[in-house]
Design an enzyme around this catalytic site. Structure first.
Site, short mmCIF file in Angstrom:
data_model
loop_
_atom_site.label_atom_id
_atom_site.label_comp_id
_atom_site.label_asym_id
_atom_site.label_seq_id
_atom_site.Cartn_x
_atom_site.Cartn_y
_atom_site.Cartn_z
N HIS A 1 -6.92 -6.07 -0.11
CA HIS A 1 -5.85 -5.08 -0.03
C HIS A 1 -4.74 -5.57 0.90
O HIS A 1 -4.94 -5.63 2.11
CB HIS A 1 -6.40 -3.75 0.45
CG HIS A 1 -5.39 -2.64 0.38
ND1 HIS A 1 -4.69 -2.34 -0.78
CD2 HIS A 1 -4.94 -1.77 1.31
CE1 HIS A 1 -3.87 -1.33 -0.54
NE2 HIS A 1 -4.00 -0.97 0.72
N SER B 1 0.85 -1.19 0.00
CA SER B 1 0.00 0.00 0.00
C SER B 1 0.89 1.25 0.00
O SER B 1 1.68 1.42 -0.93
CB SER B 1 -0.95 -0.04 1.20
OG SER B 1 -1.99 0.87 1.03
N ASP C 1 -15.73 -21.06 -7.42
CA ASP C 1 -15.16 -21.16 -6.06
C ASP C 1 -15.16 -19.82 -5.33
O ASP C 1 -14.48 -19.64 -4.32
CB ASP C 1 -13.73 -21.69 -6.13
CG ASP C 1 -12.83 -20.81 -6.99
OD1 ASP C 1 -13.32 -19.83 -7.59
OD2 ASP C 1 -11.62 -21.09 -7.06
N ASP D 1 -18.00 -16.08 -12.07
CA ASP D 1 -17.14 -17.01 -11.32
C ASP D 1 -16.69 -18.19 -12.17
O ASP D 1 -15.58 -18.71 -11.99
CB ASP D 1 -17.87 -17.48 -10.05
CG ASP D 1 -16.93 -18.14 -9.05
OD1 ASP D 1 -15.73 -18.26 -9.36
OD2 ASP D 1 -17.39 -18.53 -7.96
N ASP E 1 -13.22 -18.81 -15.19
CA ASP E 1 -11.90 -19.45 -15.02
C ASP E 1 -12.00 -20.98 -14.93
O ASP E 1 -11.00 -21.65 -14.66
CB ASP E 1 -11.19 -18.88 -13.79
CG ASP E 1 -12.05 -18.95 -12.53
OD1 ASP E 1 -12.97 -19.78 -12.48
OD2 ASP E 1 -11.80 -18.17 -11.60
N ASP F 1 -8.64 -6.35 -4.76
CA ASP F 1 -8.28 -5.18 -3.93
C ASP F 1 -9.29 -4.06 -4.14
O ASP F 1 -9.38 -3.51 -5.24
CB ASP F 1 -6.87 -4.72 -4.31
CG ASP F 1 -6.33 -3.64 -3.37
OD1 ASP F 1 -7.14 -2.92 -2.74
OD2 ASP F 1 -5.09 -3.51 -3.26
#
Ligand SMILES: *[C@@H]1O[C@H](CO)[C@@H](O)[C@H](O)[C@H]1NC(C)=O
Ligand SMILES: *[C@@H]1O[C@H](CO)[C@@H](O)[C@H](O)[C@H]1NC(C)=O
Length: 532
Positions: free
Chosen positions: A442, A186, A262, A255, A258, A402
């Site tokens: 984050h 950060s 999950d 979802d 990919d 994030d």
């Protein structure tokens, strides 16, 4: 004869563990009387045993347990007539046979807190750990009305803490350190990029995690989000429950892209999320139907779109769908959005504590913010030829869930370096590697395999340090890259349960390769994924 016996005896004595311990403790206690360094005052030097608990003052983070017998040194470095940096150096007893390494850890947000948790982790691994408070006490921006304090936050604290920390280490152990490392997330990630850009000779290896680079642009984006989200109760505003519904709709739509359902989007950039799916029909509303108004759907679309200012000026990429809305709500999606930007405007830009973001901010203000250098706070220099020439290494990673610093910031930065230096990824690999980490919020947290053994993570995952092999961490990957010349191809991520138990593992691939499900087998096993 007699004196040679005495010296032989002394020599033997020097080798005994008891003597070595006494010498270590004495050297520690007397540190203040022997250490001389420009502008540096030794505030204290104390022997601390492994297992001791050190509380973090100034309402910073929780108390930490020390993981090594060590000498704890506290220093004050004067940076101007009105500013100073308070720093600590934790010097473990077990150092010389652990590689004589130094590691400085970065800060978060407005700084003001010495990162004790990372220091405990690093010193437990045998690093001499350096941490500092960025030049003021507490996670507050009010102090920045003094531009000297702001200058410390942007870069000067890094420079003086590096210098004094290394000098203290060499002095204490009466030898020269071998390798030095910097890790930060950060604001700490921004500090990491600042070091790679402007001080490439200082650190052999650097981890920049979720870097808050393009800092002034980030402040502008916070300000714009405050207007997009609106005040609580206004037509544009979504409650935290409504953001959770947005997240559920995101997962329903994306979802499976990919290959695995999950709760983790492996590549949120491939998710062309349509919040219109949540639109209320005639006569419907949130309370009875769990749907959103057209105005609220617009809010969601704007949050996930790139931001532009006057004359189409690009500001920053959008937030990604499938982020961590529960955490993001506090900072980006809820009533407090824009407060950090308002502090920046009050204490850094205008020196006016009454400045009101909602009443005074316009796109012209955005230009004022982005056009000023602020002592180099952008931390966005794309020419890393200094780092390349030094042979030093930069490992960048960013969580793809994030909600605080848009993951696109790291993609933008990686791309800007490639363009500036005119290098394909295969050539950047010798000094700069980037790992997008799916399911990481984050710096830490998120639903994916997000413990990678990086900055700011030890405090977040209880038990991780003891349950996950230290040799698989991002830090260890960096050390191997620097000291053995073998750069990482993947970052090992662990999904951890509440007590540090391992629920899933994934090897996150080096950009631009993609972490790809092989199409069969248990997706919580890393062997069922590959880099393509
Ligand atoms: C860094 O940010 C400033 C301000 O937005 C911009 O003018 C400059 O072009 C950026 N530099 C790079 C290399 O992206
Ligand atoms: C790369 O960055 C340097 C330093 O900021 C700048 O002077 C140069 O013009 C840039 N080169 C390109 C090709 O963008």
């Amino acid at each position: 004869m007699r004196s040679s016996l005495v010296s032989a005896f002394s020599a033997l004595l020097l080798l005994t563990p008891a003597y070595a311990q006494t010498k270590f403790t004495n050297d520690c206690t007397s540190f203040a009387t022997t250490f001389v360094n420009d502008d540096t005052e030794v505030l204290s030097s104390t022997y601390v045993a492994k297992g001791a608990v050190i509380s973090n003052p100034d309402s910073c983070l929780a108390a930490v347990t020390v993981r090594a017998n060590m000498c704890r040194i506290k220093l004050k470095v004067t940076t101007s007539s009105t500013s100073r940096v308070i720093m600590e150096v934790w010097l473990p007893r077990n150092w010389e046979n652990k590689g004589k390494r130094v590691l400085m850890t970065g800060n978060g947000a407005w700084g003001g807190c010495i990162p004790f948790a990372d220091m405990a982790w690093a010193s437990g691994l045998g690093f001499a750990a350096i941490g500092h408070d960025t030049g003021h006490v507490g996670n507050v921006a009010t102090v920045f009305t003094d531009t000297e304090v702001w200058k410390d936050w942007v870069y000067r604290s890094l420079v003086v803490a590096t210098q004094a920390g290394k000098a203290a280490t060499n002095h204490f152990y009466e030898t020269s350190l071998s390798k030095s490392y910097f890790i930060g997330c950060s604001t700490g990630g921004r500090q990491a990029l600042k070091l790679a850009q402007d001080y490439p000779d200082e650190y052999d290896g650097i981890i920049a995690a979720a870097p808050a680079a393009y800092w002034p642009n980030l402040e502008v984006s916070e300000a714009l989000y405050a207007f997009i989200v609106g005040t609580e109760g206004s037509p544009t505003f979504l409650s935290s429950a409504q953001w959770n519904a947005v997240d559920a709709a995101t997962m329903a739509q994306c979802d499976g892209i990919d290959g695995v359902v999950d709760g983790v989007l492996e590549n949120p950039m491939r998710c062309d999320f349509r919040p219109e799916a949540l639109l209320c029909g005639p006569g419907q509303d949130w309370n009875s139907n769990g749907c959103l108004t057209a105005t609220q759907v617009q809010t969601v679309k704007k949050m996930y779109s790139p931001l532009y200012g006057n004359k189409g000026r690009y500001i920053l990429p959008g937030l990604v769908p499938g982020g961590d809305p529960i955490f993001g709500y506090f900072l980006k999606y809820g009533p407090s959005v824009g407060l950090a930007a308002q502090d920046f405007l009050r204490y850094v830009v205008y020196n006016d504590p009454t400045y009101s973001l909602r009443d005074q901010f316009t796109l012209d203000t955005a230009d004022v913010i982005m056009d000023n250098d602020w002592f180099g706070a952008h931390s966005n220099k794309s020419d890393l030829s200094g780092l390349q020439a030094s042979g030093h290494k930069l490992l960048l990673y960013h969580g793809l869930a994030d909600p605080v610093v848009q993951p696109g910031v790291s993609y933008d930065y990686y791309s800007s370096v490639a363009l500036n230096m005119s290098l394909p990824s295969s050539e950047m690999d010798s000094f700069f590697r980037f790992f997008p980490v799916s399911g990481m919020s984050h710096c830490a947290g998120g639903l994916g395999a997000s413990y990678v053994g990086g900055p700011s993570q030890p405090a977040f995952f209880p038990g991780a340090i003891d349950n996950v092999p230290a040799g698989n961490s991002a830090l260890s990957a960096l050390v191997k890259w620097v000291e053995e010349g073998t750069g990482p191809e993947t970052l090992r991520g662990y999904k951890l349960g509440p007590t540090g138990d391992v629920l899933a593992q994934k090897d996150h691939c080096k950009y631009p390769l993609k972490t790809t499900y092989k199409g069969r087998g248990d997706p919580t096993k890393r062997g069922n994924w590959e880099c393509t």
